[in-house]
Design a protein around this motif. Structure first.
Motif, PDB file in Angstrom:
ATOM      1  N   LYS A 335      86.422 -35.612  20.990  1.00  0.00           N
ATOM      2  CA  LYS A 335      85.011 -35.232  20.961  1.00  0.00           C
ATOM      3  C   LYS A 335      84.820 -33.915  20.213  1.00  0.00           C
ATOM      4  CE  LYS A 335      80.634 -35.417  22.105  1.00  0.00           C
ATOM      5  NZ  LYS A 335      79.739 -36.445  21.527  1.00  0.00           N
ATOM      6  N   LEU A 336      85.674 -32.940  20.475  1.00  0.00           N
ATOM      7  CA  LEU A 336      85.550 -31.647  19.806  1.00  0.00           C
ATOM      8  C   LEU A 336      85.814 -31.771  18.307  1.00  0.00           C
ATOM      9  CD1 LEU A 336      87.282 -29.337  22.451  1.00  0.00           C
ATOM     10  CD2 LEU A 336      84.832 -29.555  21.988  1.00  0.00           C
ATOM     11  N   ASP A 337      86.784 -32.603  17.925  1.00  0.00           N
ATOM     12  CA  ASP A 337      87.029 -32.845  16.499  1.00  0.00           C
ATOM     13  C   ASP A 337      85.807 -33.492  15.852  1.00  0.00           C
ATOM     14  OD1 ASP A 337      89.532 -31.736  16.514  1.00  0.00           O
ATOM     15  OD2 ASP A 337      90.610 -33.640  16.670  1.00  0.00           O
ATOM     16  N   GLN A 338      85.186 -34.428  16.578  1.00  0.00           N
ATOM     17  CA  GLN A 338      83.984 -35.095  16.063  1.00  0.00           C
ATOM     18  C   GLN A 338      82.860 -34.088  15.845  1.00  0.00           C
ATOM     19  OE1 GLN A 338      81.636 -37.547  18.814  1.00  0.00           O
ATOM     20  NE2 GLN A 338      81.736 -39.214  17.302  1.00  0.00           N
ATOM     21  N   LEU A 339      82.781 -33.078  16.719  1.00  0.00           N
ATOM     22  CA  LEU A 339      81.759 -32.033  16.601  1.00  0.00           C
ATOM     23  C   LEU A 339      82.188 -30.913  15.652  1.00  0.00           C
ATOM     24  CD1 LEU A 339      80.780 -31.733  20.375  1.00  0.00           C
ATOM     25  CD2 LEU A 339      79.450 -32.838  18.565  1.00  0.00           C
ATOM     26  N   ASN A 340      83.378 -31.024  15.088  1.00  0.00           N
ATOM     27  CA  ASN A 340      83.949 -30.001  14.204  1.00  0.00           C
ATOM     28  C   ASN A 340      84.050 -28.655  14.911  1.00  0.00           C
ATOM     29  OD1 ASN A 340      85.071 -29.000  11.798  1.00  0.00           O
ATOM     30  ND2 ASN A 340      83.094 -28.241  11.090  1.00  0.00           N
ATOM     31  N   ILE A 341      84.490 -28.701  16.152  1.00  0.00           N
ATOM     32  CA  ILE A 341      84.754 -27.476  16.899  1.00  0.00           C
ATOM     33  C   ILE A 341      86.266 -27.301  16.935  1.00  0.00           C
ATOM     34  CG2 ILE A 341      84.513 -26.275  19.103  1.00  0.00           C
ATOM     35  CD1 ILE A 341      81.880 -27.673  19.508  1.00  0.00           C
ATOM     36  N   THR A 342      86.782 -26.525  16.012  1.00  0.00           N
ATOM     37  CA  THR A 342      88.203 -26.270  15.849  1.00  0.00           C
ATOM     38  C   THR A 342      88.388 -24.773  15.603  1.00  0.00           C
ATOM     39  OG1 THR A 342      88.187 -26.514  13.441  1.00  0.00           O
ATOM     40  CG2 THR A 342      88.436 -28.543  14.749  1.00  0.00           C
ATOM     41  N   TRP A 343      89.653 -24.328  15.538  1.00  0.00           N
ATOM     42  CA  TRP A 343      89.878 -22.923  15.190  1.00  0.00           C
ATOM     43  C   TRP A 343      89.285 -22.599  13.820  1.00  0.00           C
ATOM     44  CZ3 TRP A 343      90.479 -19.366  18.436  1.00  0.00           C
ATOM     45  CH2 TRP A 343      91.289 -19.483  19.557  1.00  0.00           C
ATOM     46  N   ALA A 344      89.352 -23.557  12.909  1.00  0.00           N
ATOM     47  CA  ALA A 344      88.843 -23.313  11.551  1.00  0.00           C
ATOM     48  C   ALA A 344      87.340 -23.087  11.544  1.00  0.00           C
ATOM     49  CB  ALA A 344      89.207 -24.479  10.636  1.00  0.00           C
ATOM     50  N   SER A 345      86.614 -23.730  12.456  1.00  0.00           N
ATOM     51  CA  SER A 345      85.162 -23.523  12.514  1.00  0.00           C
ATOM     52  C   SER A 345      84.784 -22.377  13.447  1.00  0.00           C
ATOM     53  CB  SER A 345      84.457 -24.813  12.961  1.00  0.00           C
ATOM     54  OG  SER A 345      84.885 -25.201  14.257  1.00  0.00           O
ATOM     55  N   MET A 346      85.592 -22.131  14.470  1.00  0.00           N
ATOM     56  CA  MET A 346      85.317 -21.023  15.396  1.00  0.00           C
ATOM     57  C   MET A 346      85.648 -19.673  14.763  1.00  0.00           C
ATOM     58  SD  MET A 346      84.003 -22.253  18.198  1.00  0.00           S
ATOM     59  CE  MET A 346      83.071 -23.137  16.931  1.00  0.00           C
ATOM     60  N   MET A 347      86.628 -19.677  13.854  1.00  0.00           N
ATOM     61  CA  MET A 347      86.990 -18.476  13.101  1.00  0.00           C
ATOM     62  C   MET A 347      87.014 -18.876  11.627  1.00  0.00           C
ATOM     63  SD  MET A 347      90.117 -17.114  15.540  1.00  0.00           S
ATOM     64  CE  MET A 347      90.335 -15.588  14.627  1.00  0.00           C
ATOM     65  N   PRO A 348      85.846 -18.924  10.966  1.00  0.00           N
ATOM     66  CA  PRO A 348      85.753 -19.466   9.608  1.00  0.00           C
ATOM     67  C   PRO A 348      86.341 -18.534   8.551  1.00  0.00           C
ATOM     68  CG  PRO A 348      83.610 -18.694  10.350  1.00  0.00           C
ATOM     69  CD  PRO A 348      84.530 -18.558  11.511  1.00  0.00           C
ATOM     70  N   ASN A 349      87.657 -18.361   8.622  1.00  0.00           N
ATOM     71  CA  ASN A 349      88.378 -17.520   7.675  1.00  0.00           C
ATOM     72  C   ASN A 349      89.834 -17.994   7.638  1.00  0.00           C
ATOM     73  OD1 ASN A 349      89.567 -16.394  10.086  1.00  0.00           O
ATOM     74  ND2 ASN A 349      87.814 -14.982  10.215  1.00  0.00           N
ATOM     75  N   LEU A 350      90.675 -17.283   6.913  1.00  0.00           N
ATOM     76  CA  LEU A 350      92.069 -17.701   6.786  1.00  0.00           C
ATOM     77  C   LEU A 350      92.806 -17.662   8.124  1.00  0.00           C
ATOM     78  CD1 LEU A 350      93.165 -16.073   3.392  1.00  0.00           C
ATOM     79  CD2 LEU A 350      92.911 -18.507   3.916  1.00  0.00           C
TER      80      LEU A 350
END
Length: 369
Positions: A335-350
């Motif tokens: 569900k979280l992947d479907q909502l694009n809630i990942t470390w990459a989206s929570m911290m939108p940087n390298l």
């Protein structure tokens, strides 16, 4: 709250002129077929499966609806990897596993703090953080800059700038933190510095992500462990703030993409040892007088104020704590992947991209139970 405000509130309560003051959870609200376990200072909902937890957090769930007219009640949320963890600020917890620290007795730390304002253990890391921010040429709040300048003015060598001896005779620590330092303190908390603040989010799925992001391997030993998502009625914070110290701290979102992505905010329920006028303040304590109260305990304690108690009784307001076993985590991740809630989206940087890569690599051997 001054006497005029108290009289106004008392009049409206007794005159029933406050239709918005209705029970939040009359007798323990049933949510998605779950009856709560009354933990005295909060309600726990032990979700049987991932579907139930996701339905409970959904924007159309019954917990958001007022029982009178169907209007919605706002919440803030917090995720925790272990359901048994308390709503306790990081700086007051015992040292983490494998961490060596002189003052490992949290009761002694508490007594030193309450008895003499000895909060160097909190102030030192914060000053380190301010020094780093300043060296990078980033913005510092005026009050935080004054605090840092005070220590710089002591002519202490760089090697022992933050040693315990540099705190001797520092009367400013007794007034730490003043209100205008809270935003800088919240920024430090956001980036991992232990502080007296608790971090929250306005998005329940962000809380769900942080509750589960560090659960990278599941085996039979931990499959029945439970993680938690706390849901805090905002009105309960507002009521508490009318009667005693409680701050909801927002960090400016300008040039802070992490806070924007995480919809973050913070609470503070431990006041400074002295007020900004220099007067000693009574610090809250647990029933055994050996630690600061957890936030849920603090919110339920009217400290003998009859008007405060009356309002709490009318609200029947308690935080909610939704818990779920680790072995139900796979649908949550999907569900979280479907909502694009990942470390990459929570911290939108390298850094976020790196953390997400590490997390996904660690989950390659993931086993469902």
């Amino acid at each position: 709250m001054n006497q005029q405000e108290r009289d106004y509130l008392d009049h409206n309560l007794n005159g029933d002129f406050m239709p918005s003051v209705v029970p939040i959870f009359p007798d323990g609200l049933e949510i998605e077929g779950m009856s709560p376990i009354d933990r005295e200072t909060y309600y726990e909902y032990q979700c049987p499966d991932a579907r139930t937890l996701l339905a409970a957090l959904d924007s159309e769930a019954s917990m958001y609806k007022l029982p009178v007219n169907g209007a919605t009640r706002p919440f803030i949320f917090r995720g925790q990897k272990e359901a048994h963890w308390k709503l306790e600020p990081s700086v007051f917890r015992g040292p983490s596993k494998g961490h060596r620290e002189k003052d490992v007795d949290t009761a002694n730390r508490f007594r030193g703090h309450v008895g003499a304002g000895a909060n160097d253990y909190e102030l030192q890391p914060f000053l380190h953080f301010l020094e780093g921010i300043d060296r990078l040429g980033l913005f510092l709040e005026d009050e935080s800059h004054k605090l840092l300048d005070h220590f710089r003015s002591k002519n202490i060598s760089q090697d022992n700038f933050f040693s315990s001896s540099s705190f001797d005779g520092f009367d400013g620590k007794l007034r730490f933190p003043v209100e205008k330092q809270l935003r800088s303190l919240a920024l430090a908390q956001h980036f991992g510095i232990p502080t007296r603040l608790l971090d929250w989010t306005r998005n329940p799925y962000v809380a769900l992500f942080f509750a589960t992001s560090d659960i990278l391997e599941i085996n039979s030993d931990v499959s029945n462990n439970r993680f938690a998502v706390w849901a805090m009625p905002q009105i309960l914070l507002e009521v508490t703030a009318k009667f005693k110290f409680l701050k909801v701290v927002e960090i400016p979102k300008f040039q802070n993409e992490n806070i924007v992505a995480q919809q973050g905010l913070f609470t503070s329920h431990i006041p400074a040892f002295r007020s900004e006028s220099g007067r000693s303040q009574t610090l809250p304590a647990s029933k055994n007088n050996d630690r600061f109260p957890y936030l849920d305990e603090y919110l339920s304690d009217c400290a003998g104020d009859e008007l405060h108690q009356e309002l709490l009784d009318k609200l029947k307001g308690k935080p909610l704590c939704f818990t779920l076993k680790y072995n139900e985590i796979a649908p949550i991740r999907r569900k979280l992947d479907q909502l694009n809630i990942t470390w990459a989206s929570m911290m939108p940087n390298l850094e976020g991209a790196t953390k997400e890569a590490v997390r996904r690599s660690a989950m390659q051997n993931y086993i469902d139970f």
